[in-house]
Design an enzyme around this catalytic site. Sequence first.
Site, PDB file in Angstrom:
ATOM      1  N   LYS A 187       6.615   7.480 -20.516  1.00 47.80           N
ATOM      2  CA  LYS A 187       5.997   6.715 -19.426  1.00 47.80           C
ATOM      3  C   LYS A 187       6.928   6.613 -18.226  1.00 47.80           C
ATOM      4  CE  LYS A 187       5.216   3.012 -21.830  1.00 47.80           C
ATOM      5  NZ  LYS A 187       5.783   3.392 -23.117  1.00 47.80           N
ATOM      6  N   ARG A 236      -0.922  -4.870 -22.593  1.00 47.35           N
ATOM      7  CA  ARG A 236      -0.696  -4.593 -24.016  1.00 47.35           C
ATOM      8  C   ARG A 236      -1.727  -5.243 -24.913  1.00 47.35           C
ATOM      9  NH1 ARG A 236       5.615  -3.831 -25.328  1.00 47.35           N
ATOM     10  NH2 ARG A 236       6.091  -2.603 -23.508  1.00 47.35           N
ATOM     11  N   ARG A 292      17.471   9.315 -26.438  1.00 47.34           N
ATOM     12  CA  ARG A 292      17.614   8.350 -25.342  1.00 47.34           C
ATOM     13  C   ARG A 292      18.689   7.325 -25.678  1.00 47.34           C
ATOM     14  NH1 ARG A 292      12.374   4.992 -23.573  1.00 47.34           N
ATOM     15  NH2 ARG A 292      12.939   3.660 -25.323  1.00 47.34           N
ATOM     16  N   ARG A 305      20.291   1.844 -24.503  1.00 45.82           N
ATOM     17  CA  ARG A 305      19.428   0.698 -24.209  1.00 45.82           C
ATOM     18  C   ARG A 305      19.350  -0.216 -25.423  1.00 45.82           C
ATOM     19  NH1 ARG A 305      13.939   2.702 -21.338  1.00 45.82           N
ATOM     20  NH2 ARG A 305      13.155   1.129 -22.778  1.00 45.82           N
ATOM     21  N   ARG A 365       8.687  -2.263 -32.435  1.00 47.08           N
ATOM     22  CA  ARG A 365       7.930  -2.004 -31.201  1.00 47.08           C
ATOM     23  C   ARG A 365       6.890  -0.908 -31.404  1.00 47.08           C
ATOM     24  NH1 ARG A 365      12.005  -0.140 -27.436  1.00 47.08           N
ATOM     25  NH2 ARG A 365      10.340   0.076 -25.915  1.00 47.08           N
TER      26      ARG A 365
END
Length: 192
Positions: free
Chosen positions: A14, A89, A128, A134, A145
Amino acid sequence: MLNLVLFGPPGAGKGTQSQRLIDNYQLVHISTGDLFRAHIGNQTELGQRVSKLIADGELVPDSITIAMLEEEIDKNPQAQGFIFDGFPRTVAQAEALDRFLASKGTGITGVVALDVTEAELTERIAKRRAISNRADDDSEKLKKRIEEYFNKTIHVLPYYETQGKLTKVNGIGDIETIFGEIKRVVNGWVVE
Protein backbone atom coordinates in the site's frame (compact mmCIF):
# COMPACT_ATOMS: atom_id res chain seq x y z
CA MET A 1 -12.37 15.30 -6.58
CA LEU A 2 -10.61 11.93 -6.76
CA ASN A 3 -10.84 10.07 -3.43
CA LEU A 4 -9.33 6.60 -3.33
CA VAL A 5 -9.07 3.88 -0.73
CA LEU A 6 -6.08 1.59 -1.13
CA PHE A 7 -6.87 -1.64 0.63
CA GLY A 8 -4.73 -4.61 1.58
CA PRO A 9 -3.14 -6.44 4.47
CA PRO A 10 0.12 -5.36 6.15
CA GLY A 11 2.94 -5.78 3.62
CA ALA A 12 0.68 -5.73 0.54
CA GLY A 13 2.49 -2.72 -0.91
CA LYS A 14 0.00 0.00 0.00
CA GLY A 15 2.74 2.49 0.90
CA THR A 16 4.69 1.85 -2.29
CA GLN A 17 1.65 2.10 -4.54
CA SER A 18 0.22 5.06 -2.62
CA GLN A 19 3.32 7.11 -3.42
CA ARG A 20 2.96 6.38 -7.12
CA LEU A 21 -0.73 7.35 -7.03
CA ILE A 22 0.08 10.55 -5.15
CA ASP A 23 2.71 11.53 -7.71
CA ASN A 24 0.54 10.62 -10.68
CA TYR A 25 -2.74 12.22 -9.57
CA GLN A 26 -1.51 14.93 -7.12
CA LEU A 27 -3.45 13.41 -4.22
CA VAL A 28 -2.97 14.06 -0.53
CA HIS A 29 -1.92 10.85 1.21
CA ILE A 30 -3.68 10.05 4.46
CA SER A 31 -2.19 7.02 6.14
CA THR A 32 -3.57 6.10 9.52
CA GLY A 33 -0.29 4.35 10.26
CA ASP A 34 1.66 7.54 9.50
CA LEU A 35 -0.76 9.61 11.59
CA PHE A 36 -0.41 7.19 14.49
CA ARG A 37 3.41 7.14 14.19
CA ALA A 38 3.52 10.98 14.09
CA HIS A 39 1.40 11.27 17.22
CA ILE A 40 3.47 8.57 18.95
CA GLY A 41 6.75 10.21 17.87
CA ASN A 42 5.57 13.59 19.16
CA GLN A 43 4.38 11.92 22.37
CA THR A 44 1.01 13.64 22.21
CA GLU A 45 -1.70 12.48 24.59
CA LEU A 46 -3.36 10.79 21.65
CA GLY A 47 -0.03 9.26 20.65
CA GLN A 48 0.43 7.71 24.09
CA ARG A 49 -3.03 6.12 23.89
CA VAL A 50 -2.42 4.89 20.35
CA SER A 51 1.03 3.56 21.32
CA LYS A 52 -0.40 1.27 23.97
CA LEU A 53 -3.09 -0.06 21.64
CA ILE A 54 -0.62 -0.73 18.82
CA ALA A 55 1.85 -2.33 21.25
CA ASP A 56 -0.92 -4.73 22.23
CA GLY A 57 -1.73 -5.39 18.55
CA GLU A 58 -5.18 -3.83 18.93
CA LEU A 59 -7.04 -1.56 16.54
CA VAL A 60 -7.33 2.09 17.50
CA PRO A 61 -10.97 2.98 18.34
CA ASP A 62 -13.01 4.47 15.50
CA SER A 63 -13.61 7.74 17.33
CA ILE A 64 -9.86 8.49 17.57
CA THR A 65 -9.06 7.39 14.03
CA ILE A 66 -11.95 9.29 12.46
CA ALA A 67 -11.16 12.48 14.38
CA MET A 68 -7.56 12.33 13.14
CA LEU A 69 -8.69 11.78 9.53
CA GLU A 70 -11.20 14.62 9.64
CA GLU A 71 -8.52 16.93 11.03
CA GLU A 72 -6.12 15.91 8.25
CA ILE A 73 -8.73 16.44 5.50
CA ASP A 74 -9.64 19.85 6.92
CA LYS A 75 -5.94 20.85 6.80
CA ASN A 76 -6.00 20.42 2.99
CA PRO A 77 -8.95 22.42 1.60
CA GLN A 78 -7.29 22.89 -1.81
CA ALA A 79 -6.59 19.17 -2.36
CA GLN A 80 -7.51 17.62 -5.71
CA GLY A 81 -8.32 14.45 -3.82
CA PHE A 82 -7.16 12.06 -1.14
CA ILE A 83 -5.82 8.57 -0.93
CA PHE A 84 -6.78 6.71 2.22
CA ASP A 85 -4.21 4.11 3.24
CA GLY A 86 -5.06 1.78 6.13
CA PHE A 87 -8.56 3.18 6.52
CA PRO A 88 -11.38 2.25 6.76
CA ARG A 89 -10.85 -1.01 8.66
CA THR A 90 -14.45 -1.58 9.68
CA VAL A 91 -17.83 -1.01 8.07
CA ALA A 92 -18.58 1.54 10.79
CA GLN A 93 -15.44 3.46 9.76
CA ALA A 94 -16.44 3.26 6.08
CA GLU A 95 -19.89 4.63 6.91
CA ALA A 96 -18.38 7.43 9.03
CA LEU A 97 -15.96 8.33 6.22
CA ASP A 98 -18.84 8.43 3.72
CA ARG A 99 -20.85 10.73 6.00
CA PHE A 100 -17.90 13.07 6.57
CA LEU A 101 -17.00 13.25 2.86
CA ALA A 102 -20.67 13.83 1.95
CA SER A 103 -20.68 16.78 4.38
CA LYS A 104 -17.80 18.17 2.29
CA GLY A 105 -19.71 17.60 -0.97
CA THR A 106 -17.64 14.65 -2.11
CA GLY A 107 -17.28 10.89 -1.62
CA ILE A 108 -15.11 7.86 -2.25
CA THR A 109 -14.46 7.52 -5.98
CA GLY A 110 -13.17 3.97 -5.83
CA VAL A 111 -11.43 1.29 -3.81
CA VAL A 112 -8.41 -0.72 -4.99
CA ALA A 113 -7.80 -3.91 -3.03
CA LEU A 114 -4.30 -5.35 -3.39
CA ASP A 115 -4.65 -9.12 -3.43
CA VAL A 116 -1.60 -10.77 -1.83
CA THR A 117 -1.18 -14.22 -0.24
CA GLU A 118 -0.18 -14.64 3.41
CA ALA A 119 3.06 -16.37 2.36
CA GLU A 120 4.04 -13.39 0.20
CA LEU A 121 3.15 -10.98 3.02
CA THR A 122 5.36 -12.84 5.48
CA GLU A 123 8.30 -12.75 3.07
CA ARG A 124 7.87 -9.05 2.24
CA ILE A 125 7.60 -7.99 5.86
CA ALA A 126 10.67 -9.99 6.85
CA LYS A 127 12.60 -8.03 4.19
CA ARG A 128 11.05 -4.73 5.32
CA ARG A 129 11.88 -5.46 8.96
CA ALA A 130 15.53 -6.09 8.05
CA ILE A 131 15.72 -2.75 6.21
CA SER A 132 13.56 -0.31 8.19
CA ASN A 133 13.29 -1.93 11.63
CA ARG A 134 9.68 -0.74 12.05
CA ALA A 135 8.34 -1.53 15.50
CA ASP A 136 5.02 -2.72 14.07
CA ASP A 137 6.87 -5.38 12.01
CA ASP A 138 7.71 -7.42 15.11
CA SER A 139 6.76 -11.00 14.19
CA GLU A 140 4.17 -11.53 16.95
CA LYS A 141 2.54 -8.12 16.46
CA LEU A 142 2.62 -8.64 12.72
CA LYS A 143 0.96 -12.03 12.98
CA LYS A 144 -1.80 -10.42 15.03
CA ARG A 145 -2.21 -7.59 12.49
CA ILE A 146 -2.44 -10.02 9.56
CA GLU A 147 -4.98 -12.14 11.45
CA GLU A 148 -6.93 -8.97 12.29
CA TYR A 149 -6.98 -8.08 8.59
CA PHE A 150 -8.14 -11.49 7.37
CA ASN A 151 -10.64 -11.99 10.22
CA LYS A 152 -12.12 -8.49 10.49
CA THR A 153 -10.89 -5.81 8.12
CA ILE A 154 -11.49 -7.75 4.91
CA HIS A 155 -15.22 -7.59 5.65
CA VAL A 156 -15.21 -3.92 4.60
CA LEU A 157 -14.75 -4.96 0.95
CA PRO A 158 -18.40 -6.05 0.43
CA TYR A 159 -19.51 -2.63 1.69
CA TYR A 160 -17.75 -0.97 -1.26
CA GLU A 161 -18.55 -3.81 -3.65
CA THR A 162 -22.30 -3.23 -3.18
CA GLN A 163 -21.67 0.43 -4.12
CA GLY A 164 -19.87 -0.66 -7.31
CA LYS A 165 -16.64 1.00 -6.13
CA LEU A 166 -14.37 -2.02 -5.53
CA THR A 167 -11.70 -3.35 -7.88
CA LYS A 168 -9.26 -6.10 -6.87
CA VAL A 169 -5.74 -5.95 -8.29
CA ASN A 170 -3.15 -8.71 -8.10
CA GLY A 171 -0.58 -7.34 -5.65
CA ILE A 172 2.10 -9.94 -6.44
CA GLY A 173 4.68 -9.19 -9.09
CA ASP A 174 6.75 -6.31 -10.36
CA ILE A 175 5.94 -2.99 -8.64
CA GLU A 176 5.60 -1.14 -11.96
CA THR A 177 3.31 -3.81 -13.44
CA ILE A 178 1.07 -3.63 -10.38
CA PHE A 179 1.00 0.16 -10.60
CA GLY A 180 0.14 -0.03 -14.29
CA GLU A 181 -2.94 -2.09 -13.44
CA ILE A 182 -3.92 0.25 -10.60
CA LYS A 183 -3.49 3.26 -12.90
CA ARG A 184 -5.67 1.62 -15.57
CA VAL A 185 -8.42 1.15 -12.96
CA VAL A 186 -8.13 4.69 -11.57
CA ASN A 187 -8.08 6.25 -15.06
CA GLY A 188 -11.39 4.47 -15.69
CA TRP A 189 -12.86 6.17 -12.64
CA VAL A 190 -11.48 9.58 -13.64
CA VAL A 191 -13.07 9.35 -17.11
CA GLU A 192 -16.50 8.21 -15.84
